[in-house]
Scaffold this motif. Structure first.
Motif, PDB file in Angstrom:
ATOM      1  N   ILE A 179     -36.272-103.607  -8.372  1.00 54.25           N
ATOM      2  CA  ILE A 179     -34.994-104.208  -7.958  1.00 54.25           C
ATOM      3  C   ILE A 179     -34.617-105.240  -9.014  1.00 54.25           C
ATOM      4  CG2 ILE A 179     -33.846-105.577  -6.184  1.00 54.25           C
ATOM      5  CD1 ILE A 179     -35.234-103.965  -4.152  1.00 54.25           C
ATOM      6  N   ILE A 180     -33.711-104.832  -9.875  1.00 53.01           N
ATOM      7  CA  ILE A 180     -33.363-105.683 -11.020  1.00 53.01           C
ATOM      8  C   ILE A 180     -32.129-106.522 -10.655  1.00 53.01           C
ATOM      9  CG2 ILE A 180     -32.759-105.703 -13.483  1.00 53.01           C
ATOM     10  CD1 ILE A 180     -35.665-104.719 -12.765  1.00 53.01           C
ATOM     11  N   ASP A 220     -27.019-100.312 -11.199  1.00 51.55           N
ATOM     12  CA  ASP A 220     -27.257 -99.115 -12.018  1.00 51.55           C
ATOM     13  C   ASP A 220     -28.717 -99.012 -12.430  1.00 51.55           C
ATOM     14  OD1 ASP A 220     -24.729 -98.421 -11.719  1.00 51.55           O
ATOM     15  OD2 ASP A 220     -24.031 -99.080 -13.707  1.00 51.55           O
ATOM     16  N   ILE A 221     -29.234-100.104 -12.944  1.00 49.94           N
ATOM     17  CA  ILE A 221     -30.617-100.056 -13.447  1.00 49.94           C
ATOM     18  C   ILE A 221     -31.613 -99.970 -12.276  1.00 49.94           C
ATOM     19  CG2 ILE A 221     -30.319-102.514 -14.041  1.00 49.94           C
ATOM     20  CD1 ILE A 221     -32.546-102.111 -16.064  1.00 49.94           C
ATOM     21  N   THR A 222     -31.247-100.619 -11.159  1.00 47.34           N
ATOM     22  CA  THR A 222     -32.110-100.524  -9.963  1.00 47.34           C
ATOM     23  C   THR A 222     -32.177 -99.072  -9.495  1.00 47.34           C
ATOM     24  OG1 THR A 222     -31.577-102.785  -9.311  1.00 47.34           O
ATOM     25  CG2 THR A 222     -32.361-101.339  -7.566  1.00 47.34           C
ATOM     26  N   ILE A 273     -35.435 -96.652  -9.158  1.00 48.46           N
ATOM     27  CA  ILE A 273     -35.843 -96.045  -7.878  1.00 48.46           C
ATOM     28  C   ILE A 273     -35.903 -94.522  -8.006  1.00 48.46           C
ATOM     29  CG2 ILE A 273     -35.109 -95.698  -5.465  1.00 48.46           C
ATOM     30  CD1 ILE A 273     -34.323 -98.643  -5.407  1.00 48.46           C
ATOM     31  N   ASP A 274     -34.950 -93.961  -8.756  1.00 48.75           N
ATOM     32  CA  ASP A 274     -34.972 -92.501  -8.982  1.00 48.75           C
ATOM     33  C   ASP A 274     -36.283 -92.094  -9.635  1.00 48.75           C
ATOM     34  OD1 ASP A 274     -32.593 -91.907  -7.896  1.00 48.75           O
ATOM     35  OD2 ASP A 274     -31.454 -91.834  -9.764  1.00 48.75           O
ATOM     36  N   SER A 275     -36.676 -92.831 -10.688  1.00 45.17           N
ATOM     37  CA  SER A 275     -37.854 -92.364 -11.427  1.00 45.17           C
ATOM     38  C   SER A 275     -39.150 -92.679 -10.685  1.00 45.17           C
ATOM     39  CB  SER A 275     -37.872 -92.940 -12.847  1.00 45.17           C
ATOM     40  OG  SER A 275     -38.130 -94.313 -12.777  1.00 45.17           O
ATOM     41  N   LYS A 276     -39.188 -93.776  -9.941  1.00 48.89           N
ATOM     42  CA  LYS A 276     -40.454 -94.143  -9.266  1.00 48.89           C
ATOM     43  C   LYS A 276     -40.622 -93.426  -7.928  1.00 48.89           C
ATOM     44  CE  LYS A 276     -41.974 -97.764 -11.764  1.00 48.89           C
ATOM     45  NZ  LYS A 276     -42.555 -97.322 -12.976  1.00 48.89           N
ATOM     46  N   ILE A 277     -39.508 -93.194  -7.217  1.00 49.34           N
ATOM     47  CA  ILE A 277     -39.636 -92.679  -5.848  1.00 49.34           C
ATOM     48  C   ILE A 277     -39.037 -91.281  -5.695  1.00 49.34           C
ATOM     49  CG2 ILE A 277     -38.999 -93.073  -3.423  1.00 49.34           C
ATOM     50  CD1 ILE A 277     -39.118 -96.063  -4.019  1.00 49.34           C
TER      51      ILE A 277
END
Ligand code: ASP
Length: 419
Positions: A150-151, A164-166, A170-174
């Motif tokens: 959570i940036i 956007d960066i958050t 989340i897309d790549s980690k979860i």
């Protein structure tokens, strides 16, 4: 994909962690992807706030004392859950060690920054506890560091999300690894240059909503120690009743007026994607709870919200002139720069009154205003809000109270009274 958020009451000590496994056993299917967002255990955040104050004031004895309380509490719960010789216990002790190390650093002059660096340890500890507890109970899971996911910007204590960066994180980690259980900290985030931030008190609900928005979750459930959202605080109103359904709109209104329903920022991301939010009891998980969604019929049950310990400032120009728009813009800028929240305000020819949360910054505000204005204040006032009021409810609530300010709209009436 489901998001569960567990508040401090549901993990207030070692024994209460089993309510989480109980819920996982009964409320989730094996293949569900589940993100569990967790708050600090019990009253840890309050304790860490006091610790931050002592640290900021260079009160070394008090820092030692409050650190010891934090350490002893977590040490004891860790021993109970994991045993003194386990690696899991060592991992908890390591976090406490880092907190102690942090407290030995020189204090900067930015209170909000120091607050975020210290208070965030509550969630770093509770998430490690939960992840380890789940693992020894057969729920393999991945512990995620929300400071790296959570940036936010660097508005310490009420950081704004960089969506956007958050979302990419989340897309790549979860999202890229479905079917797992993820445990992560509520309330905290991090800047792009890796400094810890927090999202505001009770911000874990908002964290849950951020994860839901970014994963397009099916639903969010906030597990609490009440059966759902009640129309009043049962501490003051023993006859409080549960509200079964609430629209997003009404949930935002209730949160805005100070009901301890959910963090005010929680609803918007869910509303934007039509994701329902359930508030349920971890004591009776099979109960229906409250469902917040896009229902069109608005609830008509009168709801009562009491906010205590507020301060009423009455500001008038010293030279007996009107309160002009120019003075108002100066006053508002001062309030905004100090991140204070106005609960109620009223303007008259020669004065402007506003009711604020009591806060250490009030002194600075009064000082700054006193240069051009005469400032009177009433401390310890209470704001009573009745949502969907009727005359009966008003007269009962105002019995023996002195009303200082009053405001009525079609659905809502607010009284600021002496506490
Ligand atoms: N632990 C933080 C607090 O007590 C955040 C939260 O619980 O939502 O405010």
């Amino acid at each position: 994909m489901k998001i569960f958020k567990f508040g401090g009451a549901s993990v207030k000590n070692a024994e209460s962690f089993s309510s989480v496994t109980n819920i996982l056993n009964n409320q989730t299917a094996k293949h569900d992807t589940l993100v569990i967002v967790i708050s600090a255990m019990g009253k840890t955040t309050n304790l860490l706030e006091k610790l931050t104050d002592a640290y900021f004031e260079h009160n070394i004895e008090e820092v030692k004392n409050l650190y010891k309380q934090t350490r002893d509490f977590h040490y004891l719960q860790s021993i109970k859950l994991f045993g003194v010789a386990s690696l899991k216990h060592i991992e908890i002790m390591d976090i406490l060690y880092k907190l102690n190390e942090r407290l030995q650093q020189n204090v900067s002059d930015n209170y909000d920054y120091e607050y975020d660096q210290i208070v965030s340890y509550g969630e770093l500890l509770s998430s490690r506890f939960l992840s380890s507890f789940l693992e020894i109970n057969g729920f393999s899971n991945t512990l995620l560091d929300s400071r790296k996911i959570i940036i936010t910007d660097s508005s310490y204590r009420s950081a704004s999300i960089k969506w956007d960066i958050t979302k990419t994180n989340i897309d790549s980690k979860i999202k890229a690894h479905p079917g797992n259980i993820y445990v992560t900290q509520g309330f905290i985030g991090g800047t792009e240059d890796k400094t810890t931030t927090t999202l505001g008190r009770e911000g874990s609900d908002f964290s849950a909503s951020i994860f839901a928005f970014c994963t397009d979750a099916k639903e969010v459930t906030v597990w609490k120690d009440v059966p759902g959202i009640l129309n009043a605080d049962p501490l003051f109103f023993p006859d409080a009743v549960k509200i079964d359904f609430l629209s997003y709109h009404d949930a935002i209104e209730l949160a805005y007026y100070g009901a301890k329903v959910i963090h005010p920022k929680t609803v918007k991301p869910l509303q934007n994607k039509g994701i329902p939010l359930y508030v349920k009891s971890f004591i009776q998980p099979s109960g229906t709870g409250t469902k917040i969604s896009e229902v069109s019929s608005h609830t008509k049950v009168p709801s009562f919200i009491i906010k205590k310990q507020l301060i009423l400032l009455t500001i008038s120009p010293k030279d007996f002139s009107f309160v002009t728009e120019k003075s108002l813009s100066f006053i508002f800028a001062l309030i905004a720069d100090n991140s204070l929240k106005i609960n109620m305000m009223q303007n008259s020819a020669l004065s402007f009154s506003l009711c604020l949360d009591t806060n250490s910054r009030i002194k600075n505000i009064i000082q700054a205003l006193s240069i051009d204005f005469s400032v009177k204040y009433n401390e310890n006032t209470e704001l009573i809000t009745i949502w969907h009021y009727n005359d009966n409810t008003i007269s009962t609530l105002l019995k023996n109270k002195t009303v200082l300010l009053e405001e009525r709209t079609r659905h809502t009436v607010q009284f600021l009274v002496k506490g």
